[in-house]
Write an enzyme that holds these catalytic residues in place. Structure first.
Site, PDB file in Angstrom:
ATOM      1  N   HIS A 194      80.802  33.633 -20.657  1.00  0.00           N
ATOM      2  CA  HIS A 194      79.757  32.716 -19.946  1.00  0.00           C
ATOM      3  C   HIS A 194      80.362  32.506 -18.458  1.00  0.00           C
ATOM      4  O   HIS A 194      81.023  31.646 -18.453  1.00  0.00           O
ATOM      5  CB  HIS A 194      79.311  31.544 -20.520  1.00  0.00           C
ATOM      6  CG  HIS A 194      78.373  31.868 -21.955  1.00  0.00           C
ATOM      7  ND1 HIS A 194      77.239  31.338 -21.861  1.00  0.00           N
ATOM      8  CD2 HIS A 194      78.726  32.280 -23.088  1.00  0.00           C
ATOM      9  CE1 HIS A 194      76.693  31.655 -23.045  1.00  0.00           C
ATOM     10  NE2 HIS A 194      77.635  31.785 -23.822  1.00  0.00           N
TER      11      HIS A 194
ATOM     12  N   ASP B 187      77.039  41.893 -24.740  1.00  0.00           N
ATOM     13  CA  ASP B 187      76.614  40.866 -25.843  1.00  0.00           C
ATOM     14  C   ASP B 187      74.918  41.343 -26.309  1.00  0.00           C
ATOM     15  O   ASP B 187      74.336  41.425 -25.458  1.00  0.00           O
ATOM     16  CB  ASP B 187      76.720  39.668 -24.918  1.00  0.00           C
ATOM     17  CG  ASP B 187      76.280  38.290 -25.724  1.00  0.00           C
ATOM     18  OD1 ASP B 187      76.089  38.402 -26.754  1.00  0.00           O
ATOM     19  OD2 ASP B 187      76.254  37.366 -24.865  1.00  0.00           O
TER      20      ASP B 187
ATOM     21  N   HIS C 229      73.107  34.403 -19.395  1.00  0.00           N
ATOM     22  CA  HIS C 229      74.411  34.015 -18.571  1.00  0.00           C
ATOM     23  C   HIS C 229      74.804  35.335 -18.062  1.00  0.00           C
ATOM     24  O   HIS C 229      74.794  36.652 -18.123  1.00  0.00           O
ATOM     25  CB  HIS C 229      75.324  33.599 -19.604  1.00  0.00           C
ATOM     26  CG  HIS C 229      75.398  34.337 -20.807  1.00  0.00           C
ATOM     27  ND1 HIS C 229      76.491  35.376 -20.890  1.00  0.00           N
ATOM     28  CD2 HIS C 229      74.989  34.348 -21.983  1.00  0.00           C
ATOM     29  CE1 HIS C 229      76.351  35.872 -22.227  1.00  0.00           C
ATOM     30  NE2 HIS C 229      75.484  35.346 -22.849  1.00  0.00           N
TER      31      HIS C 229
ATOM     32  N   ASP D 240      74.759  37.829 -34.042  1.00  0.00           N
ATOM     33  CA  ASP D 240      74.915  37.895 -32.536  1.00  0.00           C
ATOM     34  C   ASP D 240      76.376  38.689 -32.333  1.00  0.00           C
ATOM     35  O   ASP D 240      77.152  38.191 -32.871  1.00  0.00           O
ATOM     36  CB  ASP D 240      74.730  36.599 -31.762  1.00  0.00           C
ATOM     37  CG  ASP D 240      75.029  36.765 -30.356  1.00  0.00           C
ATOM     38  OD1 ASP D 240      75.524  37.713 -29.797  1.00  0.00           O
ATOM     39  OD2 ASP D 240      74.451  35.854 -29.818  1.00  0.00           O
TER      40      ASP D 240
ATOM     41  N   GLU E 176      68.666  36.446 -23.257  1.00  0.00           N
ATOM     42  CA  GLU E 176      68.510  36.053 -24.806  1.00  0.00           C
ATOM     43  C   GLU E 176      67.697  35.068 -24.790  1.00  0.00           C
ATOM     44  O   GLU E 176      67.977  33.807 -25.076  1.00  0.00           O
ATOM     45  CB  GLU E 176      69.823  35.749 -25.105  1.00  0.00           C
ATOM     46  CG  GLU E 176      70.767  34.690 -24.515  1.00  0.00           C
ATOM     47  CD  GLU E 176      72.155  34.614 -25.316  1.00  0.00           C
ATOM     48  OE1 GLU E 176      72.312  34.499 -26.430  1.00  0.00           O
ATOM     49  OE2 GLU E 176      73.214  34.723 -24.346  1.00  0.00           O
TER      50      GLU E 176
ATOM     51  N   GLU F 245      68.540  39.483 -28.175  1.00  0.00           N
ATOM     52  CA  GLU F 245      69.371  39.607 -26.645  1.00  0.00           C
ATOM     53  C   GLU F 245      69.864  41.116 -26.242  1.00  0.00           C
ATOM     54  O   GLU F 245      70.224  41.927 -27.003  1.00  0.00           O
ATOM     55  CB  GLU F 245      70.727  38.607 -27.036  1.00  0.00           C
ATOM     56  CG  GLU F 245      71.698  38.845 -25.765  1.00  0.00           C
ATOM     57  CD  GLU F 245      72.864  37.932 -26.160  1.00  0.00           C
ATOM     58  OE1 GLU F 245      73.309  37.608 -27.200  1.00  0.00           O
ATOM     59  OE2 GLU F 245      73.451  37.413 -25.175  1.00  0.00           O
TER      60      GLU F 245
HETATM   61 MN    MN Z   1      74.962  36.779 -27.981  1.00  0.00          MN
HETATM   62 MN    MN Z   2      74.792  35.869 -24.980  1.00  0.00          MN
END
Ligand code: MN
Ligand code: MN
Length: 298
Positions: free
Chosen positions: A162, A94, A154, A83, A188, A283
């Site tokens: 977040h 992200d 998010h 990630d 995600e 994601e």
């Molecule tokens: Mn992530």
């Molecule tokens: Mn994330």
């Protein structure tokens, strides 16, 4: 520099490093090797890591990053979630990929990717996030697997990963909201097998940290360390790996412990599947438009 431009650039870098991680055989490599390489790649491409690269293995769903010289080695049968966060001037992309050499997990990985694609296909201005949760859950359960119900996507804001709004991975009754045009969201889905619990719990390991308060501690050395952390990471998460170039490791650990005790620093525990079953993740970061969405990490 235009905000939108920064997001697009961050997304391109995140996508590039994710894809180069996807095609590599990580078997036999240590987690610290993998994290360091990806983070260096981000910097080489003109970005900065928005958080320590997460390299969560098997039943660990998220929030594991390598310790300095972390000796854990990837085995051929492991399921590795990578990630990655990239920021340009605080504007964050992200994205995540799951990798395994074991063909028996390929199906699970495909299901997470499919659920993500389905979610993105309905995402645009005014899409209800409960509809996104529903389509993710439907896609996963259709194939006999389970979504992780207490992990979610998010909203993102400048220097904030977040940013307060959650994009569920399941259909939930009650309050929902609609996606807003030109806002930024990460979607995600996390998927486990049908014998998994579909819930993650906090584990004992904590190796990702973030500043929670800049209130002075009355200890000059600790305050200096806190100022150092703020200057380098602001509100973004960090890891011990990122500190040991400037502080001797023992010293850094001791200062960090003091800041944790005073609640100036918060630690993020690893998140582990409730029945210790394999978890996979996919994601992307999106920016909804009127009639479709821009996937900046495509
Ligand atoms: Mn992530
Ligand atoms: Mn994330």
């Amino acid at each position: 520099m235009d905000i939108f431009d920064s997001y697009i650039r961050a997304g391109k870098i995140a996508s590039k490093v994710r894809e180069s991680a996807r095609i590599q055989d990580h078997t036999g490599r240590t987690l610290s090797e993998i994290c360091n390489e990806i983070e260096q790649e981000i910097v080489k491409n003109g970005g900065d890591p928005a958080f320590p690269v997460n390299v969560s293995l098997n039943e660990i769903a998220a929030h594991y990053t390598a310790e300095p010289n972390d000796p854990i080695t990837v085995k051929n049968s492991d399921v590795l979630k990578i990630d990655v966060g990239v920021h340009i001037d605080g504007y964050i992309a992200d994205t995540a990929v799951t990798i395994s050499n074991d063909p028996k997990y390929q199906n699970l990985i495909n299901i997470a990717e499919r659920a993500l694609d389905e979610a993105i296909s309905i995402a645009r201005s005014n899409t209800r996030v409960s509809d996104i949760g529903r389509i993710i859950e439907k896609t996963i359960t259709k194939y006999g697997c389970k979504p992780i119900q207490n992990l979610s996507g998010h909203s993102l804001e400048r220097y904030t990963i977040h940013a307060g709004k959650s994009i569920p991975n399941i259909w939930t009754i009650g309050h929902s909201f609609n996606l807003s045009v030109n806002n930024v969201y990460a979607i995600e889905p996390f998927v486990t097998t049908k014998d998994g619990q579909g819930i993650v719990y906090e584990g004992k390991i904590k190796n990702i940290f973030g500043i929670a308060s800049r209130k002075p501690t009355k200890d000059q050395k600790v305050d200096d360390f806190l100022a150092y952390l703020w200057n380098n990471f602001k509100t973004l998460p960090f890891a011990l790996r990122w500190i040991v170039n400037d502080y001797e490791e023992k010293e850094a650990v001791s200062l960090l412990e003091k800041l944790l005790k005073k609640k100036n620093v918060h630690a993020y525990p690893i998140l582990v599947e409730g029945a210790n079953k394999i978890v996979v993740q996919a994601e992307h970061t999106i920016i909804p438009q009127e009639s479709d969405t821009i996937t900046i990490t495509k």
